[in-house]
Design a protein around this motif. Structure first.
Motif, mmCIF file in Angstrom:
data_model
loop_
_atom_site.group_PDB
_atom_site.id
_atom_site.type_symbol
_atom_site.label_atom_id
_atom_site.label_comp_id
_atom_site.label_asym_id
_atom_site.label_seq_id
_atom_site.Cartn_x
_atom_site.Cartn_y
_atom_site.Cartn_z
ATOM 1 N N TYR A 145 -42.733 -59.817 32.432
ATOM 2 C CA TYR A 145 -44.042 -59.855 31.806
ATOM 3 C C TYR A 145 -44.709 -61.200 32.124
ATOM 4 N N LEU A 204 -42.054 -63.940 31.220
ATOM 5 C CA LEU A 204 -40.998 -63.452 30.350
ATOM 6 C C LEU A 204 -40.186 -62.372 31.044
ATOM 7 N N PHE A 226 -35.891 -60.052 24.859
ATOM 8 C CA PHE A 226 -36.617 -61.003 25.685
ATOM 9 C C PHE A 226 -35.864 -62.311 25.874
ATOM 10 N N GLY A 227 -36.037 -62.887 27.051
ATOM 11 C CA GLY A 227 -35.562 -64.225 27.304
ATOM 12 C C GLY A 227 -36.549 -65.261 26.795
ATOM 13 N N PRO A 228 -36.205 -66.561 26.919
ATOM 14 C CA PRO A 228 -37.068 -67.620 26.399
ATOM 15 C C PRO A 228 -38.323 -67.855 27.235
ATOM 16 N N ASN A 267 -40.858 -72.297 20.467
ATOM 17 C CA ASN A 267 -39.883 -72.592 21.533
ATOM 18 C C ASN A 267 -38.769 -71.558 21.652
ATOM 19 N N GLN A 268 -39.049 -70.347 21.196
ATOM 20 C CA GLN A 268 -38.071 -69.278 21.332
ATOM 21 C C GLN A 268 -38.712 -68.055 21.980
ATOM 22 N N GLY A 269 -37.865 -67.115 22.410
ATOM 23 C CA GLY A 269 -38.366 -65.882 22.995
ATOM 24 C C GLY A 269 -38.808 -64.886 21.942
ATOM 25 N N LEU A 270 -39.442 -63.819 22.387
ATOM 26 C CA LEU A 270 -39.865 -62.753 21.487
ATOM 27 C C LEU A 270 -38.653 -62.040 20.899
#
Lengths: 116, 114
Positions: free
Chosen positions: A35, A91, A107-109, B41-44
């Motif tokens: 994304y 993402l 999801f990754g960071p 500072n984190q992912g979804l």
């Protein structure tokens, strides 16, 4: 259970340069997504893989973006050459099986790209 | 085609006060509905989802959302917020058939004020 891994976390390049992002999904997840999240907007799907095949790349700007998932595990997204408007967070997400609409995406960071 | 509208880009609220984050969607087909949260500072992370059955769904940290088909809405509510709820919240939809694609709204930044 390890989550989705992405690298690098941050990248700054000049326009017309090339850049690559890497993603390692959760083990056993067949489906992988990339994304693009531009500041102030929600994430927008660029490309979806099922194992090592492309399911949907209709939103991928193919003149400059490319992605691969050669062995059906980790994936690389490349931009060549980069433009200013490519500045965004990229993402990566994975899910067990895309054929299930109920399947949760993890999801990754993200990788924050700044193009100067 | 699907689209998601989150009218409020920022919502400030005092600690222990109730909050509602609004989400409306448009779709030519039936959809699943989701709320994702993104802490600094984190992912979804998936907060909750509506797939079928009861129109009221709850998360483990006190949030709830109600699917209203006639109003095409999926508003997120919490009766009493905590400082730790400060985050960006995204509403998303996914068509029931076809690929498991998520279509996101533009997000609402919830700021809890002590």
């Amino acid at each position: 259970e390890a989550g989705v891994a992405q690298s690098p976390r941050y990248k700054i390049i000049e326009k017309r340069q090339s850049v690559a992002f890497w993603c390692n999904p959760i083990s056993g997840h067949a489906t992988l997504y990339w994304y693009q999240q531009i500041l102030g907007q929600g994430p927008k799907l660029l490309i979806q893989f099922q194992n090592n095949g492309v399911v949907d790349d209709s939103q991928l700007p193919k003149d400059r973006f490319s992605a691969e998932r050669l062995k059906g595990v980790d994936s690389t997204l490349k931009i060549q050459p980069a433009k200013l408007e490519d500045s965004a967070v990229y993402l990566c997400a994975s899910s067990l099986d895309r054929r299930e609409g109920t399947d949760t995406q993890y999801f990754g960071p993200g990788t924050r790209l700044t193009v100067l | 085609a699907q689209s998601v509208t989150q009218l409020d880009s920022q919502v400030p609220v005092f600690e222990e006060a109730p909050v509602e984050l609004r989400c409306n969607y448009s779709s030519s087909v039936s959809v699943y509905l989701f709320w994702y949260v993104q802490y600094p500072n984190q992912g979804l992370q998936l907060l909750l989802k509506y797939l079928s059955g009861s129109t009221l769904v709850e998360s483990i940290n006190g949030f709830e959302a109600e699917f209203n088909k006639s109003q095409t809405s999926f508003h997120l509510r919490k009766p009493s917020v905590h400082i730790s709820d400060t985050a960006e919240y995204f509403c998303a939809v996914s068509p029931l058939t076809g690929a498991n694609n998520l279509f996101f709204g533009t997000g609402t930044r919830l700021t809890v004020i002590p």
